[in-house]
Enzyme design. Structure first.
Site, PDB file in Angstrom:
ATOM      1  N   THR A  64      -2.925  40.001  12.784  1.00  0.00           N
ATOM      2  CA  THR A  64      -1.748  40.251  13.619  1.00  0.00           C
ATOM      3  C   THR A  64      -1.701  39.319  14.827  1.00  0.00           C
ATOM      4  OG1 THR A  64      -1.996  42.553  12.935  1.00  0.00           O
ATOM      5  CG2 THR A  64      -0.418  42.108  14.687  1.00  0.00           C
ATOM      6  N   LYS A  91     -12.087  46.302  35.663  1.00  0.00           N
ATOM      7  CA  LYS A  91     -12.264  46.780  37.049  1.00  0.00           C
ATOM      8  C   LYS A  91     -11.448  48.042  37.298  1.00  0.00           C
ATOM      9  CE  LYS A  91     -12.428  41.958  38.438  1.00  0.00           C
ATOM     10  NZ  LYS A  91     -11.579  40.904  39.007  1.00  0.00           N
ATOM     11  N   ARG A 113      -1.268  45.562  21.327  1.00  0.00           N
ATOM     12  CA  ARG A 113      -2.041  46.444  20.430  1.00  0.00           C
ATOM     13  C   ARG A 113      -2.934  47.298  21.315  1.00  0.00           C
ATOM     14  NH1 ARG A 113      -5.324  44.983  14.978  1.00  0.00           N
ATOM     15  NH2 ARG A 113      -3.163  45.009  14.251  1.00  0.00           N
ATOM     16  N   HIS A 141       2.491  50.631  13.093  1.00  0.00           N
ATOM     17  CA  HIS A 141       2.211  49.190  13.100  1.00  0.00           C
ATOM     18  C   HIS A 141       3.458  48.569  12.448  1.00  0.00           C
ATOM     19  CE1 HIS A 141       0.360  45.383  12.801  1.00  0.00           C
ATOM     20  NE2 HIS A 141      -0.797  45.692  12.244  1.00  0.00           N
TER      21      HIS A 141
HETATM   22  N1   CP Z   1      -3.439  44.357   9.116  1.00  0.00           N
HETATM   23  C1   CP Z   1      -3.875  44.151  10.369  1.00  0.00           C
HETATM   24  O1   CP Z   1      -3.334  44.696  11.335  1.00  0.00           O
HETATM   25  O2   CP Z   1      -4.948  43.311  10.471  1.00  0.00           O
HETATM   26  P1   CP Z   1      -5.644  42.909  11.848  1.00  0.00           P
HETATM   27  O3   CP Z   1      -6.309  44.148  12.387  1.00  0.00           O
HETATM   28  O4   CP Z   1      -6.644  41.835  11.488  1.00  0.00           O
HETATM   29  O5   CP Z   1      -4.602  42.411  12.790  1.00  0.00           O
END
Ligand code: CP
Length: 334
Positions: A64, A91, A113, A141
């Protein structure tokens, strides 16, 4: 671009739950147009020239993070990578303060993320720039869901009787997709469920009872079935999405042993032999090879796993183009 003929008027991509089928198709159509850019000798278009995107990743990622960076670069945006472990988060700085400070430097998009469900939604209420969810806890996601939809759409559109150019599906009615494994902890599963249901696919969730929350069926009672028997489901489906067992999120033993899980729910060559010959095999990665999927299946002819990664780049280019692009009419309203 085809996507411009469909509806898109959002500054953020936070989830698939709140999108309409038209909005999902707008991203998929735009991705279809932008996929071609990556086949050119000079893989760049000026669509986001002068824009700045920040990757704000509080959890590890290979696909991602690199995909969003490349997507922004192919659209000529500047990209900054943020590492939580070497930032002032160590911190005690809050997520809100971190994001607002980054935004104060003139950033146009934050790609986040985070381990906490809802973190991107919180940010979107506290900053003026675009916020793109790159995975929040076990919630959603969305770009993974979209790239899975894109891969299925491309595959099954090409399977239609066609003249010179395949007509792209605008509905998944008639397609049956199994999502197998650790559904309880999977943001990929949730985004797939919303996306597939909105495009009218039939969905069967397969796994041990401990890993399938019962209330998921209530989301789309007419679209979702639940099964604990992969062998009976596999011969009935057009595509199967094998989820990673997320050991880092399991709070208790969800199955007796990995050997037992693999025996009942792993996709093996022997199981594949009983499925439809052209079954499309998906996996979001990273894979636990030998657990949810064997190496011969992961690398075999039915597998679209690396195509998913390729398509992810096009989907993320489309997402940034639509949310951040200069002709995004929503910007003045934000
Ligand atoms: N599929 C996926 O989100 O892979 P990564 O965790 O490598 O980003």
């Amino acid at each position: 671009m085809n996507g411009e003929t469909r509806t898109w008027n959002r500054p953020h991509l936070l989830d698939l739950e709140s999108l309409s089928a038209e909005e999902i198709l707008a991203i998929l159509d735009t991705a279809r147009s932008l996929k071609e850019v990556s086949t050119r000798s000079i893989k760049k278009v000026p669509a986001l020239r002068g824009k700045v995107c920040v990757n704000l990743f509080f959890e590890d990622s290979t696909r991602t993070k690199i995909s969003f960076s490349l997507a922004a670069q192919r659209l000529s945006a500047d990209v900054i990578d943020f590492s939580a472990s070497t930032s002032s988060v160590s911190k005690g700085e809050t997520l809100r303060d971190t994001a607002r400070n980054i935004e104060a430097m003139g950033v146009d998009a934050i790609i986040i993320r985070h381990r906490s469900s809802g973190a991107p939604h919180l940010l979107s209420r506290n900053v003026r720039c675009s916020v793109i969810n790159a995975g929040d806890g076990a919630h959603e996601h969305p770009t993974q869901g979209l790239l899975d939809l894109f891969t299925m759409r491309e595959h099954f559109s090409n399977k239609q009787p066609t003249n010179a150019k395949p007509k792209l599906l605008t509905s998944f009615a008639g397609l049956h997709v199994a999502i197998v494994g650790d559904i309880a902890n999977s943001r990929v599963a949730r985004s797939n469920i919303h996306g597939l249901a909105k495009l009218n696919a039939k969905i069967t969730l397969v796994g041990p009872a401990t890993l399938i929350p019962n209330d998921l069926k209530k989301l789309y009672p007419n679209a979702i079935n639940i099964s604990h028997d992969l062998d009976s489901v596999l011969p009935t489906v057009d595509a199967v999405n094998m989820l990673r067992i997320q050991f880092e999120r399991l709070t208790s033993a969800a199955f007796p042993s990995v050997r037992e899980y693999s025996r009942l729910f792993g996709l093996t060559k022997e199981r594949l032999a009983k499925a439809r010959p052209n079954l499309l095999v998906l996996h979001p990665g990273p894979m636990n090879r030998g657990l949810e999927i064997t190496t011969d299946v992961a690398d075999g002819n039915n597998s679209a796993i690396l195509q998913q990664v390729t398509n992810g780049l096009a989907v993320r280019m489309a997402t940034l183009y639509l949310c951040v692009g200069a002709n995004s009419s929503h910007r003045s309203e934000n």
